[in-house]
Write a protein that holds these residues in place. Structure first.
Motif, PDB file in Angstrom:
ATOM      1  N   ILE A  38      86.185  28.224 -42.718  1.00 57.01           N
ATOM      2  CA  ILE A  38      85.779  29.633 -42.616  1.00 57.01           C
ATOM      3  C   ILE A  38      85.084  29.885 -41.277  1.00 57.01           C
ATOM      4  O   ILE A  38      85.361  30.880 -40.586  1.00 57.01           O
ATOM      5  CB  ILE A  38      84.875  30.016 -43.812  1.00 57.01           C
ATOM      6  N   LEU A  41      87.594  30.105 -38.472  1.00 53.46           N
ATOM      7  CA  LEU A  41      88.319  31.379 -38.448  1.00 53.46           C
ATOM      8  C   LEU A  41      87.425  32.491 -37.907  1.00 53.46           C
ATOM      9  O   LEU A  41      87.845  33.291 -37.065  1.00 53.46           O
ATOM     10  CB  LEU A  41      88.811  31.738 -39.854  1.00 53.46           C
ATOM     11  N   ALA A  42      86.174  32.528 -38.393  1.00 59.32           N
ATOM     12  CA  ALA A  42      85.239  33.557 -37.921  1.00 59.32           C
ATOM     13  C   ALA A  42      85.066  33.441 -36.412  1.00 59.32           C
ATOM     14  O   ALA A  42      84.845  34.438 -35.718  1.00 59.32           O
ATOM     15  CB  ALA A  42      83.904  33.409 -38.638  1.00 59.32           C
ATOM     16  N   HIS A  44      87.387  32.607 -34.351  1.00 58.53           N
ATOM     17  CA  HIS A  44      88.699  32.847 -33.712  1.00 58.53           C
ATOM     18  C   HIS A  44      89.351  31.585 -33.169  1.00 58.53           C
ATOM     19  O   HIS A  44      89.951  31.601 -32.093  1.00 58.53           O
ATOM     20  CB  HIS A  44      88.567  33.902 -32.606  1.00 58.53           C
ATOM     21  N   THR A  46      92.164  30.238 -33.492  1.00 57.45           N
ATOM     22  CA  THR A  46      93.493  30.532 -34.042  1.00 57.45           C
ATOM     23  C   THR A  46      94.611  30.289 -33.027  1.00 57.45           C
ATOM     24  O   THR A  46      95.740  30.720 -33.233  1.00 57.45           O
ATOM     25  CB  THR A  46      93.562  32.004 -34.506  1.00 57.45           C
ATOM     26  N   TYR A  47      94.302  29.618 -31.930  1.00 65.69           N
ATOM     27  CA  TYR A  47      95.332  29.348 -30.918  1.00 65.69           C
ATOM     28  C   TYR A  47      95.979  27.989 -31.155  1.00 65.69           C
ATOM     29  O   TYR A  47      95.437  27.153 -31.882  1.00 65.69           O
ATOM     30  CB  TYR A  47      94.710  29.403 -29.514  1.00 65.69           C
ATOM     31  N   TYR A  48      97.128  27.776 -30.495  1.00 63.75           N
ATOM     32  CA  TYR A  48      97.753  26.445 -30.507  1.00 63.75           C
ATOM     33  C   TYR A  48      96.763  25.401 -30.009  1.00 63.75           C
ATOM     34  O   TYR A  48      96.003  25.646 -29.078  1.00 63.75           O
ATOM     35  CB  TYR A  48      98.922  26.389 -29.504  1.00 63.75           C
ATOM     36  N   TRP A 224      96.401  22.619 -46.877  1.00 61.54           N
ATOM     37  CA  TRP A 224      96.097  22.849 -45.464  1.00 61.54           C
ATOM     38  C   TRP A 224      97.157  22.265 -44.560  1.00 61.54           C
ATOM     39  O   TRP A 224      97.244  22.605 -43.402  1.00 61.54           O
ATOM     40  CB  TRP A 224      94.757  22.220 -45.104  1.00 61.54           C
ATOM     41  N   ALA A 249     102.531  21.867 -32.799  1.00 65.07           N
ATOM     42  CA  ALA A 249     101.143  21.426 -33.000  1.00 65.07           C
ATOM     43  C   ALA A 249     100.812  21.494 -34.478  1.00 65.07           C
ATOM     44  O   ALA A 249     101.455  22.228 -35.219  1.00 65.07           O
ATOM     45  CB  ALA A 249     100.203  22.333 -32.220  1.00 65.07           C
ATOM     46  N   PRO A 250      99.801  20.720 -34.913  1.00 62.11           N
ATOM     47  CA  PRO A 250      99.342  20.863 -36.301  1.00 62.11           C
ATOM     48  C   PRO A 250      98.466  22.119 -36.428  1.00 62.11           C
ATOM     49  O   PRO A 250      97.991  22.643 -35.433  1.00 62.11           O
ATOM     50  CB  PRO A 250      98.523  19.590 -36.534  1.00 62.11           C
ATOM     51  N   PRO A 251      98.259  22.599 -37.675  1.00 65.58           N
ATOM     52  CA  PRO A 251      97.518  23.850 -37.857  1.00 65.58           C
ATOM     53  C   PRO A 251      96.077  23.774 -37.333  1.00 65.58           C
ATOM     54  O   PRO A 251      95.345  22.836 -37.642  1.00 65.58           O
ATOM     55  CB  PRO A 251      97.540  24.104 -39.371  1.00 65.58           C
ATOM     56  N   THR A 252      95.683  24.777 -36.578  1.00 65.66           N
ATOM     57  CA  THR A 252      94.382  24.773 -35.904  1.00 65.66           C
ATOM     58  C   THR A 252      93.191  24.950 -36.852  1.00 65.66           C
ATOM     59  O   THR A 252      92.235  24.158 -36.787  1.00 65.66           O
ATOM     60  CB  THR A 252      94.369  25.862 -34.813  1.00 65.66           C
ATOM     61  N   PRO A 253      93.194  25.962 -37.739  1.00 65.19           N
ATOM     62  CA  PRO A 253      92.021  26.107 -38.620  1.00 65.19           C
ATOM     63  C   PRO A 253      91.816  24.844 -39.463  1.00 65.19           C
ATOM     64  O   PRO A 253      90.671  24.396 -39.656  1.00 65.19           O
ATOM     65  CB  PRO A 253      92.372  27.316 -39.495  1.00 65.19           C
TER      66      PRO A 253
ATOM     67  N   GLU B  24     101.722  31.918 -25.156  1.00 65.15           N
ATOM     68  CA  GLU B  24     100.725  32.394 -26.121  1.00 65.15           C
ATOM     69  C   GLU B  24      99.840  33.425 -25.418  1.00 65.15           C
ATOM     70  O   GLU B  24      99.191  33.114 -24.421  1.00 65.15           O
ATOM     71  CB  GLU B  24      99.888  31.185 -26.514  1.00 65.15           C
ATOM     72  N   THR B  29      93.905  36.231 -33.225  1.00 66.05           N
ATOM     73  CA  THR B  29      94.573  36.808 -34.397  1.00 66.05           C
ATOM     74  C   THR B  29      93.855  38.100 -34.815  1.00 66.05           C
ATOM     75  O   THR B  29      92.623  38.141 -34.829  1.00 66.05           O
ATOM     76  CB  THR B  29      94.528  35.794 -35.553  1.00 66.05           C
ATOM     77  N   ILE B  38      89.934  34.104 -44.395  1.00 62.37           N
ATOM     78  CA  ILE B  38      88.593  33.706 -44.848  1.00 62.37           C
ATOM     79  C   ILE B  38      88.449  33.933 -46.358  1.00 62.37           C
ATOM     80  O   ILE B  38      87.937  33.075 -47.088  1.00 62.37           O
ATOM     81  CB  ILE B  38      87.511  34.474 -44.052  1.00 62.37           C
ATOM     82  N   LEU B  41      90.202  31.240 -48.295  1.00 66.29           N
ATOM     83  CA  LEU B  41      89.461  29.975 -48.326  1.00 66.29           C
ATOM     84  C   LEU B  41      88.287  30.078 -49.284  1.00 66.29           C
ATOM     85  O   LEU B  41      88.043  29.172 -50.085  1.00 66.29           O
ATOM     86  CB  LEU B  41      88.977  29.620 -46.922  1.00 66.29           C
ATOM     87  N   THR B 222      99.549  32.036 -33.606  1.00 64.95           N
ATOM     88  CA  THR B 222     100.114  30.768 -33.124  1.00 64.95           C
ATOM     89  C   THR B 222      99.573  29.533 -33.854  1.00 64.95           C
ATOM     90  O   THR B 222     100.330  28.725 -34.368  1.00 64.95           O
ATOM     91  CB  THR B 222      99.866  30.594 -31.614  1.00 64.95           C
ATOM     92  N   GLY B 223      98.225  29.392 -33.845  1.00 66.52           N
ATOM     93  CA  GLY B 223      97.612  28.164 -34.354  1.00 66.52           C
ATOM     94  C   GLY B 223      97.702  27.987 -35.860  1.00 66.52           C
ATOM     95  O   GLY B 223      97.456  26.894 -36.371  1.00 66.52           O
ATOM     96  N   TRP B 224      98.083  29.044 -36.574  1.00 65.35           N
ATOM     97  CA  TRP B 224      98.157  28.951 -38.030  1.00 65.35           C
ATOM     98  C   TRP B 224      99.402  28.205 -38.489  1.00 65.35           C
ATOM     99  O   TRP B 224      99.473  27.749 -39.623  1.00 65.35           O
ATOM    100  CB  TRP B 224      98.195  30.340 -38.660  1.00 65.35           C
ATOM    101  N   ARG B 225     100.399  28.156 -37.640  1.00 59.84           N
ATOM    102  CA  ARG B 225     101.666  27.469 -37.926  1.00 59.84           C
ATOM    103  C   ARG B 225     102.385  28.065 -39.130  1.00 59.84           C
ATOM    104  O   ARG B 225     102.527  27.444 -40.179  1.00 59.84           O
ATOM    105  CB  ARG B 225     101.476  25.947 -38.107  1.00 59.84           C
ATOM    106  N   PRO B 253      96.436  28.498 -46.685  1.00 58.25           N
ATOM    107  CA  PRO B 253      95.537  29.562 -46.215  1.00 58.25           C
ATOM    108  C   PRO B 253      96.259  30.526 -45.269  1.00 58.25           C
ATOM    109  O   PRO B 253      96.069  31.748 -45.344  1.00 58.25           O
ATOM    110  CB  PRO B 253      94.430  28.791 -45.482  1.00 58.25           C
TER     111      PRO B 253
END
Ligand SMILES: Cc1ncc(COP(=O)(O)O)c(C=O)c1O
Ligand SMILES: Cc1ncc(COP(=O)(O)O)c(C=O)c1O
Lengths: 377, 377
Positions: A38, A41-42, A44, A46-48, A224, A249-253, B24, B29, B38, B41, B222-225, B253
């Protein structure tokens, strides 16, 4: 797979289905990990990220090997992936060329066979039984290794059997593969979920193996989609290019969340849950034995019991389908994992009260069954 | 790739690098999507979903096709994937067998060639130029389609050129592939990011194509995949099995977050950002032309300008490396996308003030360069 779909359909129709078929415990992700997700995400995030994952997560995983197992791994050799699924895919994409062969234990995790075939390799099923605790050992290689074999893949603890490879067995396997010029891949996705013995990693037995791992099972982060692999140094650059092409890439969050996975507060929650799984294992194992199901090998890890239903049926798939239809208890037939027509896999992924209910329904089903002889006509 | 690594190294050494090399935009996001993530989650939505994704997300994507394009798609035909990367992988895994050929535009997104080869197929590069706006068209098929060809893969808007396929061109392509017994795959990952014309989907031109899409670019996730594909009905069951083996499931998520992607508040944010990208495009395009770079085709979409640096160099890769070293401006050499030694890709992924700074540095570099003749010795 058919059982899962049928179970969902039954549920949609209002039946109270007890799910002992899924490879996922009922625990939600531990709160410190959720909180870190969380916060990411708050913030940000959220990039690659880079294809191999966040440097700080790779370092944290290396730290985990050091603190938990006393094993030193250069973080460069750790590649963060979309689940163990992604790790298996990357390693097989690297090792398997056209017509190359990979040795797999039968029974075993079914996706691996399909991945090998997807890369136009040949999955060689090595029948394993209770005599080797359903594990593929060095002694099996002689009869199955050919000049096209590039690797052997084992899992410890294993799915569907829950059995564990000993350190000496791993060292022998790694040595035997090395001698033959091939690689050993060890899927340690259920690492941490062992009950009567300490946790281990194959890296303690050999440094040149490919390790598959995941945040899915022990860390309870299934949804996840985050895992990792540990590779020999020579393979890292090629694996990075493959990761770029296959996943970006794997998921960032998830990566930021996983940084909280190794914190003491999280590890304490996970230890409590491991003990709860152990209690469930003991309960279910005792009840199933009482009912007449035979466990040919002691389940030391994961959250599965692999039992023989031969007393009731020679067609465990039909048995499972009927059990679901009559009693709304879902279990997985052995045929999903290999040539095991009388076997069933029970996942102790539910609270004990629920397991008790499942066993009561099962007792009712078996009694009826033995009376009207549905499965031994 | 080398440029990206070098740019990161320079940055780590304290240089102020302007990143015009990454695929990117700088936007985070949109907040409604982050908020939905959020909430998911906090609500413990951390378990596996089905391999094809949440039914409500598949329905929402179908709703988007209906409301935005007036196209009806059965949600069953929509499979949620780990990014467009996952969608491309699934479709190629399905279609490409040993020695099968896939036609790809050169220049084009480089991962596709590698994916085709991974499945032991053959990637056939079809040289495309300014005469067809760098797009592979039906007219190209005759010269390149063999009896081993199973599919043609195009992108609209395309990477690296930003050009768009017309509805009539898509219909002709789909028809030509169909006639030859092959499939058309259309990568629409940059859908929504078009500037002088309405958005479109190839599904308006043909119903039997494979569509690749993603939440990465237009939705800025992007980063969420997370991405999706739309498949002909006959392919869905096999794709589901492949998804199970390759990924198990897309990230949970992210799927819940993406449910907020189609809400009016989100779409309003995205429209404002599209207009901002349009302004950046106009600014950068004008400045680059002024400096002597040639844009042979109008960039109607994505966030890339594909320019010829022939006036300055016959080795655009060396030019890009030197530009990075001297002026800390990162751009991607054409060779990364195909046989384009004098081309460069500029991503207008930065605010206009930053693009201005980049162009000033570039002007300085080009003047120096022309004086000391580094690139035209
Ligand atoms: C032995 C084994 N390996 C790999 C996986 C893949 O898991 P994930 O991709 O969630 O890490 C599973 C999942 O059940 C498994 O049982
Ligand atoms: C044309 C094209 N297709 C697919 C992708 C993969 O993107 P993602 O996996 O993030 O959706 C990209 C990324 O740059 C792209 O440019």
């Amino acid at each position: 797979m058919r059982i899962l779909a049928d179970a969902q359909a039954l549920e949609a129709a209002g039946r109270d289905v007890i799910h002992l078929e899924v490879g996922e415990p009922d625990f939600p992700t531990p709160q410190p990990i959720v909180d870190a997700g969380i916060a990411a995400l708050a913030d940000h995030r959220t990039y690659y990220t880079g294809a191999c994952g966040l440097p700080q997560l790779r370092a944290a995983i290396a730290g985990f090997y050091a603190s938990r197992f006393g094993v030193r791994v250069d973080p460069r050799r750790i590649i963060v992936t979309p689940g163990a699924s992604g790790a298996l895919q990357l390693i097989l994409a690297l090792l398997v060329g056209r017509d190359d062969e990979v040795l797999l234990a039968d029974p075993g995790y079914p996706c691996n066979r399909h991945l090998v075939r997807l890369f136009e390799g040949k999955a060689v099923n090595v029948p394993v039984g209770a005599d080797t605790r359903y594990q593929l050992l060095a002694a099996h290689l002689g009869a199955h290794w050919s000049d096209r074999t590039v690797a052997a893949l084992v899992a410890s603890p294993a799915n569907p059997t829950g059995t564990v490879l000993e350190a000496a067995e791993l060292a022998a396997l790694a040595g035997a593969c090395r001698e033959r010029g091939g690689a050993l891949i060890v899927d340690e996705i259920y690492q941490g979920l062992v009950y009567d013995r300490p946790h281990e990693t194959a890296l303690s037995s050999a440094d040149d193996v490919f390790i598959v791992n995941s945040f899915s099972k022990f860390f309870q982060m299934t949804g996840w989609r985050l895992g990792w692999l540990v590779a020999p140094d020579w393979a890292v650059d090629d694996l990075e290019k493959l990761a770029q092409n296959l996943f970006l890439a794997p998921p960032t969050p998830a990566q930021h969340a996983a940084l909280a996975a190794f914190e003491p507060a999280t590890l304490a929650i996970l230890e409590a849950r491991r003990q709860e799984l152990d209690a469930r294992r003991n309960y279910l194992s005792a009840r199933l034995t009482q009912l007449g199901f035979v466990q040919a090998a002691t389940t030391e890890g994961a959250f599965y019991l692999w039992v023989d239903a031969a007393r009731f049926t020679d067609d465990a798939a039909a048995f499972a389908a009927q059990l679901l239809a009559d009693e709304a208890v879902a279990v997985t037939p052995g045929l999903d994992f290999g040539d095991a027509p009388t076997m069933l896999r029970f996942a102790y992924s539910q609270p004990i009260a629920r397991l008790e209910q499942a066993c009561d329904r099962l007792a009712h089903f078996c009694k009826q069954d033995l009376q009207n002889g549905v499965f031994r006509p």
